[in-house]
Design a protein around this motif. Structure first.
Motif, PDB file in Angstrom:
ATOM      1  N   GLY A  65      -8.397   7.781   5.918  1.00 36.60           N
ATOM      2  CA  GLY A  65      -8.606   6.946   6.695  1.00 36.60           C
ATOM      3  C   GLY A  65      -8.666   8.382   8.358  1.00 36.60           C
ATOM      4  O   GLY A  65      -8.934   7.636   9.325  1.00 36.60           O
ATOM      5  N   LEU A  66      -8.110   9.839   8.166  1.00 38.15           N
ATOM      6  CA  LEU A  66      -8.616  10.787   8.837  1.00 38.15           C
ATOM      7  C   LEU A  66      -9.841  11.161   8.845  1.00 38.15           C
ATOM      8  O   LEU A  66     -10.430  10.939   9.631  1.00 38.15           O
ATOM      9  CB  LEU A  66      -7.792  11.843   8.295  1.00 38.15           C
ATOM     10  CG  LEU A  66      -8.155  13.239   9.266  1.00 38.15           C
ATOM     11  CD1 LEU A  66      -6.995  12.639  11.137  1.00 38.15           C
ATOM     12  CD2 LEU A  66      -7.221  14.309   8.391  1.00 38.15           C
ATOM     13  N   ARG A  67     -10.060  11.019   7.697  1.00 43.82           N
ATOM     14  CA  ARG A  67     -12.270  11.677   7.395  1.00 43.82           C
ATOM     15  C   ARG A  67     -12.604  10.222   8.570  1.00 43.82           C
ATOM     16  O   ARG A  67     -13.501  10.487   9.806  1.00 43.82           O
ATOM     17  CB  ARG A  67     -12.389  11.341   6.672  1.00 43.82           C
ATOM     18  CG  ARG A  67     -13.759  12.053   6.505  1.00 43.82           C
ATOM     19  CD  ARG A  67     -14.151  12.005   5.270  1.00 43.82           C
ATOM     20  NE  ARG A  67     -15.782  13.049   5.144  1.00 43.82           N
ATOM     21  CZ  ARG A  67     -17.042  12.034   5.494  1.00 43.82           C
ATOM     22  NH1 ARG A  67     -17.192  10.571   6.304  1.00 43.82           N
ATOM     23  NH2 ARG A  67     -18.000  12.904   5.994  1.00 43.82           N
ATOM     24  N   GLU A  68     -12.274   8.834   8.909  1.00 42.63           N
ATOM     25  CA  GLU A  68     -12.940   8.373   9.248  1.00 42.63           C
ATOM     26  C   GLU A  68     -12.585   8.013  11.271  1.00 42.63           C
ATOM     27  O   GLU A  68     -13.655   8.145  11.356  1.00 42.63           O
ATOM     28  CB  GLU A  68     -12.264   7.143   8.682  1.00 42.63           C
ATOM     29  CG  GLU A  68     -13.145   6.366   7.793  1.00 42.63           C
ATOM     30  CD  GLU A  68     -14.301   6.174   7.749  1.00 42.63           C
ATOM     31  OE1 GLU A  68     -14.872   5.149   8.426  1.00 42.63           O
ATOM     32  OE2 GLU A  68     -15.662   6.090   6.560  1.00 42.63           O
ATOM     33  N   ILE A  86     -17.789  17.480   9.210  1.00 38.90           N
ATOM     34  CA  ILE A  86     -16.783  16.081   9.096  1.00 38.90           C
ATOM     35  C   ILE A  86     -15.931  16.520   8.156  1.00 38.90           C
ATOM     36  O   ILE A  86     -14.213  15.769   8.493  1.00 38.90           O
ATOM     37  CB  ILE A  86     -17.324  14.146   9.311  1.00 38.90           C
ATOM     38  CG1 ILE A  86     -18.246  14.390  10.412  1.00 38.90           C
ATOM     39  CG2 ILE A  86     -16.173  12.931   9.292  1.00 38.90           C
ATOM     40  CD1 ILE A  86     -17.752  14.026  11.755  1.00 38.90           C
ATOM     41  N   ASP A  87     -15.889  16.391   7.449  1.00 38.35           N
ATOM     42  CA  ASP A  87     -15.241  16.949   6.083  1.00 38.35           C
ATOM     43  C   ASP A  87     -14.422  18.295   6.597  1.00 38.35           C
ATOM     44  O   ASP A  87     -12.800  17.682   6.559  1.00 38.35           O
ATOM     45  CB  ASP A  87     -15.942  17.763   4.944  1.00 38.35           C
ATOM     46  CG  ASP A  87     -16.365  16.615   4.277  1.00 38.35           C
ATOM     47  OD1 ASP A  87     -16.194  15.098   4.235  1.00 38.35           O
ATOM     48  OD2 ASP A  87     -17.354  15.593   3.296  1.00 38.35           O
ATOM     49  N   ASP A  88     -15.098  19.582   7.007  1.00 34.58           N
ATOM     50  CA  ASP A  88     -14.365  20.385   7.310  1.00 34.58           C
ATOM     51  C   ASP A  88     -13.525  20.215   8.585  1.00 34.58           C
ATOM     52  O   ASP A  88     -12.193  20.652   8.724  1.00 34.58           O
ATOM     53  CB  ASP A  88     -15.550  21.892   7.775  1.00 34.58           C
ATOM     54  CG  ASP A  88     -15.992  22.122   6.617  1.00 34.58           C
ATOM     55  OD1 ASP A  88     -15.452  21.719   5.840  1.00 34.58           O
ATOM     56  OD2 ASP A  88     -17.151  22.535   6.974  1.00 34.58           O
ATOM     57  N   VAL A  89     -13.530  19.387   9.775  1.00 36.40           N
ATOM     58  CA  VAL A  89     -13.008  19.287  10.539  1.00 36.40           C
ATOM     59  C   VAL A  89     -11.851  18.081  10.148  1.00 36.40           C
ATOM     60  O   VAL A  89     -10.388  18.461  11.057  1.00 36.40           O
ATOM     61  CB  VAL A  89     -13.623  18.192  11.654  1.00 36.40           C
ATOM     62  CG1 VAL A  89     -12.366  17.983  12.660  1.00 36.40           C
ATOM     63  CG2 VAL A  89     -14.789  19.185  12.407  1.00 36.40           C
ATOM     64  N   ALA A  90     -11.906  17.298   8.872  1.00 40.45           N
ATOM     65  CA  ALA A  90     -10.618  16.565   8.842  1.00 40.45           C
ATOM     66  C   ALA A  90      -9.761  17.399   7.532  1.00 40.45           C
ATOM     67  O   ALA A  90      -8.399  17.350   7.596  1.00 40.45           O
ATOM     68  CB  ALA A  90     -11.495  15.268   7.576  1.00 40.45           C
ATOM     69  N   GLN A  91     -10.693  18.049   7.087  1.00 41.47           N
ATOM     70  CA  GLN A  91      -9.730  19.356   6.263  1.00 41.47           C
ATOM     71  C   GLN A  91      -8.386  20.324   7.444  1.00 41.47           C
ATOM     72  O   GLN A  91      -7.629  19.911   6.790  1.00 41.47           O
ATOM     73  CB  GLN A  91     -10.247  20.283   5.625  1.00 41.47           C
ATOM     74  CG  GLN A  91     -10.098  21.119   4.602  1.00 41.47           C
ATOM     75  CD  GLN A  91     -11.088  21.597   3.488  1.00 41.47           C
ATOM     76  OE1 GLN A  91     -11.816  21.378   3.521  1.00 41.47           O
ATOM     77  NE2 GLN A  91     -10.431  23.314   2.902  1.00 41.47           N
TER      78      GLN A  91
END
Length: 116
Positions: A65-68, A86-91
């Motif tokens: 959900g955060l990644r979305e 996108i993955d890095d920012v979500a991480q």
């Protein structure tokens, strides 16, 4: 005037652009959550305060959900972040604020740093 009497608006715009590009260049050299932090601070930090992530009415309830939400807002502001970015920012946001279980395919070596 914020930039002082000698630095006019065109010069201020050039200075802002140079700083933004320097931040993006640093983000390209970093990886994982560190790159996510640099990307977030460069593109999102001006509008987002800590309160956005600490409020009780969070939209994200899981890492996916955060990644979305990161994907949604990247597109909303005309972003062209890659899937890895996108993955890095979500991480980064997950490590900093959320602490959701992060899939190994995204967080790889950072699972230990997320455990509390």
């Amino acid at each position: 005037m914020i930039f002082g009497p000698r630095l006019g608006m065109p010069s201020a715009a050039i200075a802002f652009l140079a700083l933004s590009l320097a931040g993006l260049s640093a983000a390209q050299a970093a990886t994982g959550a560190e790159r996510g932090r640099l990307l977030y601070e460069t593109r999102c930090g001006a509008c987002h305060a800590i309160s956005v992530h600490n409020r009780s009415a969070r939209k994200a309830k899981t890492f996916d959900g955060l990644r979305e939400q990161v994907l949604r807002w990247s597109a909303e502001v005309g972003g062209s972040w890659s899937g890895d970015e996108i993955d890095d920012v979500a991480q980064y946001l997950n490590q900093r604020y959320y602490r959701f279980h992060c899939p190994r395919s995204v967080c790889k070596d950072n699972q230990a740093s997320l455990a509390r």
